[in-house]
Design a protein around this motif. Structure first.
Motif, PDB file in Angstrom:
ATOM      1  N   VAL A 103       5.987  -1.211  -7.421  1.00  0.00           N
ATOM      2  CA  VAL A 103       5.570  -2.314  -8.423  1.00  0.00           C
ATOM      3  C   VAL A 103       4.586  -2.953  -7.706  1.00  0.00           C
ATOM      4  O   VAL A 103       5.576  -3.188  -6.811  1.00  0.00           O
TER       5      VAL A 103
ATOM      6  N   VAL B  57       1.120  -1.225   0.312  1.00  0.00           N
ATOM      7  CA  VAL B  57      -0.355   0.130  -0.014  1.00  0.00           C
ATOM      8  C   VAL B  57       1.182   1.208   0.022  1.00  0.00           C
ATOM      9  O   VAL B  57       0.314   2.430  -0.007  1.00  0.00           O
TER      10      VAL B  57
ATOM     11  N   VAL C 184       6.573  -8.144 -10.098  1.00  0.00           N
ATOM     12  CA  VAL C 184       8.186  -7.559 -10.123  1.00  0.00           C
ATOM     13  C   VAL C 184       9.397  -7.972 -11.077  1.00  0.00           C
ATOM     14  O   VAL C 184      10.861  -7.468 -11.412  1.00  0.00           O
TER      15      VAL C 184
HETATM   16  C1  LIG Z   1       5.852  -6.998   2.271  1.00  0.00           C
HETATM   17  S1  LIG Z   1       4.640  -6.197   1.407  1.00  0.00           S
HETATM   18  C2  LIG Z   1       5.011  -4.914   0.838  1.00  0.00           C
HETATM   19  C3  LIG Z   1       5.034  -3.698   1.630  1.00  0.00           C
HETATM   20  C4  LIG Z   1       5.324  -2.362   1.224  1.00  0.00           C
HETATM   21  N1  LIG Z   1       6.910  -2.025   1.617  1.00  0.00           N
HETATM   22  C5  LIG Z   1       4.886  -1.075   2.910  1.00  0.00           C
HETATM   23  O1  LIG Z   1       5.714  -0.720   2.810  1.00  0.00           O
HETATM   24  O2  LIG Z   1       4.093  -0.632   2.555  1.00  0.00           O
HETATM   25  C6  LIG Z   1       4.863  -7.436  -0.032  1.00  0.00           C
HETATM   26  C7  LIG Z   1       4.273  -7.178  -1.939  1.00  0.00           C
HETATM   27  O3  LIG Z   1       5.005  -7.609  -2.042  1.00  0.00           O
HETATM   28  C8  LIG Z   1       3.270  -7.668  -3.301  1.00  0.00           C
HETATM   29  N2  LIG Z   1       4.328  -9.260  -4.495  1.00  0.00           N
HETATM   30  C9  LIG Z   1       4.359 -10.515  -4.334  1.00  0.00           C
HETATM   31  N3  LIG Z   1       5.187 -11.233  -5.341  1.00  0.00           N
HETATM   32  C10 LIG Z   1       4.973 -10.061  -5.597  1.00  0.00           C
HETATM   33  C11 LIG Z   1       5.592 -10.573  -7.417  1.00  0.00           C
HETATM   34  N4  LIG Z   1       5.842 -11.017  -7.797  1.00  0.00           N
HETATM   35  N5  LIG Z   1       5.020  -9.341  -8.188  1.00  0.00           N
HETATM   36  C12 LIG Z   1       4.779  -8.374  -7.885  1.00  0.00           C
HETATM   37  N6  LIG Z   1       4.041  -7.620  -6.495  1.00  0.00           N
HETATM   38  C13 LIG Z   1       4.305  -8.383  -5.931  1.00  0.00           C
HETATM   39  C14 LIG Z   1       2.880  -8.701  -2.851  1.00  0.00           C
HETATM   40  O4  LIG Z   1       0.876  -8.227  -3.638  1.00  0.00           O
HETATM   41  C15 LIG Z   1       2.795  -7.330  -1.654  1.00  0.00           C
HETATM   42  O5  LIG Z   1       1.403  -6.591  -1.230  1.00  0.00           O
END
Ligand SMILES: C[S@@+](CC[C@H](N)C(=O)[O-])C[C@H]1O[C@@H](n2cnc3c(N)ncnc32)[C@H](O)[C@@H]1O
Length: 394
Positions: free
Chosen positions: A126, A109, A156
């Motif tokens: 992303v 988010v 990603v």
């Molecule tokens: C730990 S959260 C990120 C939190 C973010 N850094 C923050 O502070 O709000 C991980 C995110 O990675 C996304 N995600 C996981 N695998 C992914 C991929 N292969 N490509 C894009 N997004 C991915 C998930 O939908 C999730 O929203």
């Protein structure tokens, strides 16, 4: 209504009216408030607004009330997002490295993306989850940062990161069945994140603080970050100081860097006992703290440092020790009664006894306060009694 449609409805003027009406609502009054709102608004929109209002309440601890009540969340988003203090610290480090643009891969988010943008860095955020990406976009707009944040809903692994000064990856560490411990089960896997980091001029990867030191890639710096004494995360930095180990303590920002010192010697308990911050312990920098304190360990396996001198350092809390006794609850009870201790703080390291159990059994009574530290001293279960000594306010 799909999740996306109901989120879009929340951004409409009617949705905004409902969110404003639910700000700071008392959870105990939720049913009554919801049925009143349903008289004038569609039931589905009321329940979406109520859900969002609950998430905002949870997010206050991470983002502060002012931002949390302007931002939007998903249940996973609030759980997994980086808290504002840590995001700001990381953004400041990127900025100090001369980074002007970051590809934030797995942006959720927007916890990190928003902090980077606030530091004046332009961000490609992303995330492959469509609702999460929409929420990140709304957050950038709500905080007036849209000019600096481009949100893209994509995988990603398909992103060309070459136009960016740096890459940041915060993989998902939770699956359908809770927290994931195997870094290769992260999404995307840690090995992918490390390869991507190696290919970028600079990079940072957010990882679990429990990462074994031997799995840190040689060319990475590892930083453990605590906030208010609680360890929040570890970060692997690429393009900084290969092999460096660092502990950063927020909110002060005090940082300790490893000098590769051997383990401190074990010595008898002196007049002072020091409890290093969790980030220092995770970063294996207890020896660096012990050297500054002219101290040693109470036990080879316990991260308590003892010394005869009082030195205030930001990385450790100091206690003045008055008594050292073999572990024995009856003796503790008698001693506390004699000293009229009514407020007892129990700390422990290397002891299986629960602090609550101690308080229940010794039933402290009286006008004085004390701290008991349950630990092992040279292998023997021991009670150290004392009081915290804090620096005089300057
Ligand atoms: C730990 S959260 C990120 C939190 C973010 N850094 C923050 O502070 O709000 C991980 C995110 O990675 C996304 N995600 C996981 N695998 C992914 C991929 N292969 N490509 C894009 N997004 C991915 C998930 O939908 C999730 O929203």
């Amino acid at each position: 209504m799909t999740d996306l449609a109901s989120f879009a409805a929340l951004l409409s003027p009617e949705g905004q009216t409902l969110l404003a009406a639910l700000r700071d609502h008392d959870p105990a009054q939720e049913l009554a408030i919801a049925s009143r709102l349903r008289r004038d608004h569609p039931a589905e929109l009321v329940s979406a607004a109520l859900g969002q209002a609950r998430l905002r309440q949870r997010a206050v601890a991470k983002f502060g009330a002012e931002d949390a009540y302007r931002m939007y969340f998903t249940p996973n988003g609030v759980e997994q997002s980086t808290r504002a203090s840590v995001g700001a610290h990381r953004a400041a480090r990127f900025k100090a490295l001369g980074v002007g643009s970051v590809a934030d891969l797995c942006s959720g988010v927007g916890g990190d993306a928003l902090a980077l943008a606030r530091a004046g860095i332009s961000v490609l955020a992303v995330d492959r989850d469509p609702l999460t990406a929409e929420v990140a976009r709304a957050n950038a707009a709500a905080l007036g940062l849209s000019d600096l944040v481009e949100v893209r809903c994509a995988d990603v692994t398909e992103i060309d990161t070459s136009p960016y000064d740096a890459v940041f990856v915060d993989p998902a560490r939770r699956g359908g069945r809770g927290r994931i411990f195997d870094p290769e089960a992260y999404s995307p896997p840690l090995s992918w994140a490390v390869e991507t980091a190696r290919g970028a001029p600079r990079a940072a990867l957010k990882i679990a603080p429990g990462i074994p030191h031997e799995t840190v890639p040689e060319e990475a710096e590892a930083e453990w970050i605590s906030d208010g004494g609680d360890v929040k995360e570890a970060v692997l930095w690429f393009g900084t100081e290969p092999g460096a180990r660092r502990a950063t303590l927020l909110p002060s920002g005090a940082a300790l860097t490893g000098r590769g010192l051997p383990d401190p010697a074990v010595r008898p308990v002196g007049r002072y006992l020091y409890e290093p911050d969790g980030a220092v312990i995770r970063a294996h920098l207890v020896a660096e703290v012990a050297e500054e304190l002219d101290g040693g360990l109470v036990d080879a396996t316990i991260a308590y440092v003892t010394s005869d001198v009082l030195t205030h350092v930001p990385y450790a809390s100091a206690y003045e020790i008055t008594d050292e006794l073999p572990f024995n609850l009856k003796k503790l009870k008698a001693l506390l009664r004699e000293r009229e201790v009514g407020v007892l703080t129990v700390k422990k390291r290397g002891s299986a006894v629960e602090p609550e159990e101690i308080r229940r059994k010794v039933k402290p009574k009286g006008p004085h306060s004390a701290t008991v530290l349950l630990t092992r001293v040279a292998g023997a279960p021991t009670m150290l009694i004392g009081r915290p000594v804090r620096p005089e306010p300057s």
